[in-house]
Design an enzyme around this catalytic site. Structure first.
Site, short mmCIF file in Angstrom:
data_model
loop_
_atom_site.label_atom_id
_atom_site.label_comp_id
_atom_site.label_asym_id
_atom_site.label_seq_id
_atom_site.Cartn_x
_atom_site.Cartn_y
_atom_site.Cartn_z
N GLY A 7 0.87 -1.17 0.00
CA GLY A 7 0.00 0.00 0.00
C GLY A 7 0.91 1.22 0.00
O GLY A 7 1.36 1.66 1.06
N ALA A 10 0.47 7.89 0.15
CA ALA A 10 1.30 8.93 0.77
C ALA A 10 2.22 8.36 1.84
O ALA A 10 3.45 8.56 1.82
CB ALA A 10 0.38 10.00 1.36
N MET A 11 1.65 7.64 2.81
CA MET A 11 2.46 7.15 3.93
C MET A 11 3.42 6.05 3.51
O MET A 11 4.57 6.00 3.95
CB MET A 11 1.53 6.63 5.05
CG MET A 11 0.78 7.72 5.74
SD MET A 11 1.85 8.88 6.60
CE MET A 11 2.22 7.98 8.09
N GLY A 12 2.95 5.14 2.64
CA GLY A 12 3.81 4.07 2.15
C GLY A 12 5.03 4.64 1.45
O GLY A 12 6.15 4.16 1.62
N ALA A 128 1.73 12.51 5.71
CA ALA A 128 2.19 12.59 4.32
C ALA A 128 0.96 12.88 3.46
O ALA A 128 -0.17 12.56 3.86
CB ALA A 128 2.81 11.28 3.88
N LYS A 184 -5.23 7.42 18.92
CA LYS A 184 -5.14 8.01 17.57
C LYS A 184 -6.50 7.88 16.86
O LYS A 184 -6.92 8.79 16.13
CB LYS A 184 -4.03 7.30 16.78
CG LYS A 184 -3.88 7.75 15.32
CD LYS A 184 -3.14 9.07 15.18
CE LYS A 184 -3.18 9.70 13.79
NZ LYS A 184 -2.40 9.04 12.77
N ASN A 188 -8.83 10.81 15.03
CA ASN A 188 -9.47 10.70 13.71
C ASN A 188 -11.00 10.70 13.83
O ASN A 188 -11.69 11.23 12.97
CB ASN A 188 -9.00 9.44 12.98
CG ASN A 188 -7.49 9.42 12.74
OD1 ASN A 188 -6.82 8.46 13.03
ND2 ASN A 188 -6.95 10.51 12.23
N ASN A 192 -11.42 14.02 11.85
CA ASN A 192 -11.56 13.64 10.44
C ASN A 192 -13.01 13.65 10.00
O ASN A 192 -13.37 14.24 8.98
CB ASN A 192 -10.95 12.25 10.20
CG ASN A 192 -9.44 12.24 10.36
OD1 ASN A 192 -8.91 12.98 11.18
ND2 ASN A 192 -8.75 11.44 9.59
N GLU A 268 -12.44 5.84 5.57
CA GLU A 268 -12.19 4.75 6.54
C GLU A 268 -13.19 4.82 7.71
O GLU A 268 -12.93 4.26 8.77
CB GLU A 268 -10.75 4.87 7.06
CG GLU A 268 -9.69 4.64 5.99
CD GLU A 268 -8.27 4.75 6.52
OE1 GLU A 268 -7.93 5.81 7.09
OE2 GLU A 268 -7.50 3.79 6.37
N1 NDP Z 1 -1.69 10.40 5.22
C1 NDP Z 1 -1.39 10.55 6.52
O1 NDP Z 1 -0.88 11.61 6.92
C2 NDP Z 1 -1.61 9.44 7.48
C3 NDP Z 1 -2.26 8.27 7.11
N2 NDP Z 1 -2.35 7.22 8.00
C4 NDP Z 1 -3.04 5.99 7.64
O2 NDP Z 1 -2.18 5.27 6.75
C5 NDP Z 1 -2.97 4.48 5.85
C6 NDP Z 1 -2.59 4.83 4.41
O3 NDP Z 1 -2.96 6.20 4.22
P1 NDP Z 1 -2.38 7.13 3.06
O4 NDP Z 1 -1.00 6.75 2.75
O5 NDP Z 1 -2.68 8.51 3.47
O6 NDP Z 1 -3.32 6.73 1.84
P2 NDP Z 1 -3.41 7.33 0.37
O7 NDP Z 1 -4.78 7.82 0.11
O8 NDP Z 1 -2.28 8.25 0.09
O9 NDP Z 1 -3.19 6.02 -0.50
C7 NDP Z 1 -3.85 4.83 -0.20
C8 NDP Z 1 -4.10 4.04 -1.47
O10 NDP Z 1 -5.16 4.67 -2.19
C9 NDP Z 1 -4.94 4.50 -3.60
N3 NDP Z 1 -4.94 5.85 -4.18
C10 NDP Z 1 -4.67 7.00 -3.52
N4 NDP Z 1 -4.87 8.06 -4.33
C11 NDP Z 1 -5.32 7.56 -5.50
C12 NDP Z 1 -5.74 8.15 -6.74
N5 NDP Z 1 -5.76 9.48 -6.89
N6 NDP Z 1 -6.16 7.34 -7.72
C13 NDP Z 1 -6.16 6.01 -7.56
N7 NDP Z 1 -5.79 5.39 -6.42
C14 NDP Z 1 -5.36 6.15 -5.42
C15 NDP Z 1 -3.71 3.70 -3.75
O11 NDP Z 1 -4.13 2.34 -3.63
P3 NDP Z 1 -4.47 1.33 -4.80
O12 NDP Z 1 -4.18 1.98 -6.11
O13 NDP Z 1 -3.61 0.17 -4.51
O14 NDP Z 1 -5.92 1.05 -4.63
C16 NDP Z 1 -2.97 4.01 -2.46
O15 NDP Z 1 -2.12 2.95 -2.08
C17 NDP Z 1 -4.43 4.78 6.21
O16 NDP Z 1 -4.92 3.85 7.13
C18 NDP Z 1 -4.35 6.16 6.87
O17 NDP Z 1 -5.43 6.42 7.72
C19 NDP Z 1 -1.78 7.28 9.24
C20 NDP Z 1 -1.12 8.40 9.65
C21 NDP Z 1 -1.07 9.59 8.84
C1 KPL Z 2 -4.39 15.55 10.73
C2 KPL Z 2 -4.73 14.39 11.63
C3 KPL Z 2 -3.72 14.31 12.74
C4 KPL Z 2 -6.00 14.67 12.38
O1 KPL Z 2 -7.15 14.50 11.74
C5 KPL Z 2 -4.84 13.07 10.92
O2 KPL Z 2 -4.50 12.05 11.47
C6 KPL Z 2 -5.42 12.92 9.56
O3 KPL Z 2 -5.56 13.87 8.83
O4 KPL Z 2 -5.77 11.76 9.22
#
Ligand code: NDP
Ligand code: KPL
Length: 308
Positions: A7, A10-12, A128, A184, A188, A192, A268
């Site tokens: 996955g 952004a975070m990955g 991220a 956490k 959210n 959120n 989510e």
């Molecule tokens: N972002 C943050 O700041 C934080 C996020 N988290 C948690 O981490 C986990 C991952 O979150 P995050 O990295 O933000 O997720 P993203 O939304 O950045 O990405 C998740 C997945 O969504 C799909 N995707 C995202 N954008 C698009 C697009 N425009 N078009 C098509 N597919 C897309 C891709 O999956 P695919 O193509 O494989 O379907 C991708 O691997 C979640 O549980 C989140 O709550 C935790 C802490 C902070």
């Molecule tokens: C910004 C913050 C810390 C709070 O909602 C967050 O975890 C998110 O955007 O998913």
């Protein structure tokens, strides 16, 4: 060590890039074609605090064929079962699986695919944001709490924390990570969902008296339900944490706002307020706010993502 990021949104991408830069062999797994092709052609573009291009290996999960030493799960919660299904071939008895998703209930899902002794649960306050395919924006700092769910495997959890720390990801081995995961989830579950419903920033929400009242009522539901599950949660401490986060993140639109309002993507919610409503039912605890918030977010998903 071969590390897969299962996955790579952004975070990955953040974790993958930092681990790669620390000298680990990292393979990003994702299903988004444009994202995969852009990273293959141009590398991963990072903007924000420390702008750079990081050459990364990325592929679809079903294309990966080498057994990994560590797999970090970073899908959105609703994508987790499909991801776990598609990475069965790259896990063996020595592969460790670390979950850093937001939300509740992932441990039960992962146990259906991964032996308990290999699972590490965690939570992170790193952030991220995806700017577009192959482009992530990183700012500020963060930390990670992790714990092996099998107490006999604590050493393996400590080793994973070390690897994350070599990549400057500030990990600590937590003797009881579950309360941190719930805390956490409570951040959210207040910011959120309400900011996505009200179309506002965290600062705007917390500056209003009725918004703040709702935040306190939601925290109360999370704490009551968590305590019924045996999670050690102190309402005052959780409230304090939520309030502090609301100050540091005041100008942000939370990720659920970005997903639903800005990008018309599913949320989510079922793993945050929806999970508390479900677990509350199990314990005969009423959670009227989490119930209605979950219903409203699903309604907004229907309106914005599935217009008639
Ligand atoms: N972002 C943050 O700041 C934080 C996020 N988290 C948690 O981490 C986990 C991952 O979150 P995050 O990295 O933000 O997720 P993203 O939304 O950045 O990405 C998740 C997945 O969504 C799909 N995707 C995202 N954008 C698009 C697009 N425009 N078009 C098509 N597919 C897309 C891709 O999956 P695919 O193509 O494989 O379907 C991708 O691997 C979640 O549980 C989140 O709550 C935790 C802490 C902070
Ligand atoms: C910004 C913050 C810390 C709070 O909602 C967050 O975890 C998110 O955007 O998913």
């Amino acid at each position: 060590m071969l590390i897969y990021i299962a996955g790579s949104g952004a975070m990955g991408c953040r974790f993958g890039a930092q681990l790669h830069e620390a000298g680990q062999e990292v393979i990003l797994l994702d299903n988004w074609d444009d994202h995969i092709n852009t990273i293959k052609e141009n590398g991963l573009k990072i903007s924000g605090d420390d702008e750079r291009i990081v050459p990364m290996t990325i592929m679809k999960p079903q294309e990966a064929n080498r057994v990994g030493d560590l797999i970090i799960l970073f899908t959105k919660a609703m994508q987790l079962p499909a991801m776990l299904e598609s990475i069965q071939g790259i896990m063996d008895s020595h592969t460790k699986v670390l979950c850093l998703l937001n939300g509740l209930g992932h441990e039960e899902v992962i146990k259906q695919y991964v032996p308990e002794r290999s699972i590490i649960m965690g939570v992170t306050v790193w952030t991220a944001q995806l700017v577009g395919p192959g482009h992530v924006k990183l700012a500020s700092t963060g930390s990670i709490n992790i714990q092996s769910i099998d107490a006999n495997e604590a050493e393996m959890g400590h080793k994973v924390a070390e690897i994350l720390n070599e990549a400057k990801l500030n990990a600590i081995y937590d003797q009881d990570v579950i309360p941190s995961i719930w805390r956490k989830a409570c951040v959210n579950g207040t910011m959120n969902s309400l900011c996505a419903l009200l179309d506002c920033t965290i600062g705007q929400l917390f500056a209003t008296e009725p918004g703040l009242q709702l935040v306190h009522e939601i925290i109360h539901e999370f704490v009551q339900v968590g305590q019924a599950e045996g999670v050690k949660l102190d309402e005052e401490a959780v409230t304090d944490y939520v309030m502090k986060t609301s100050v540091t993140a005041a100008h942000h639109y939370p990720s659920m706002h970005q997903d639903l309002v800005q990008n018309h993507r599913y949320t989510e919610i079922d793993f945050i307020n929806g999970a508390v409503a479900r677990i509350g039912d199990k314990h005969d605890i009423e959670t009227p706010r989490c119930d209605v918030i979950t219903q409203l977010i699903h309604t907004k998903e229907k309106i914005l993502i599935e217009p008639k």
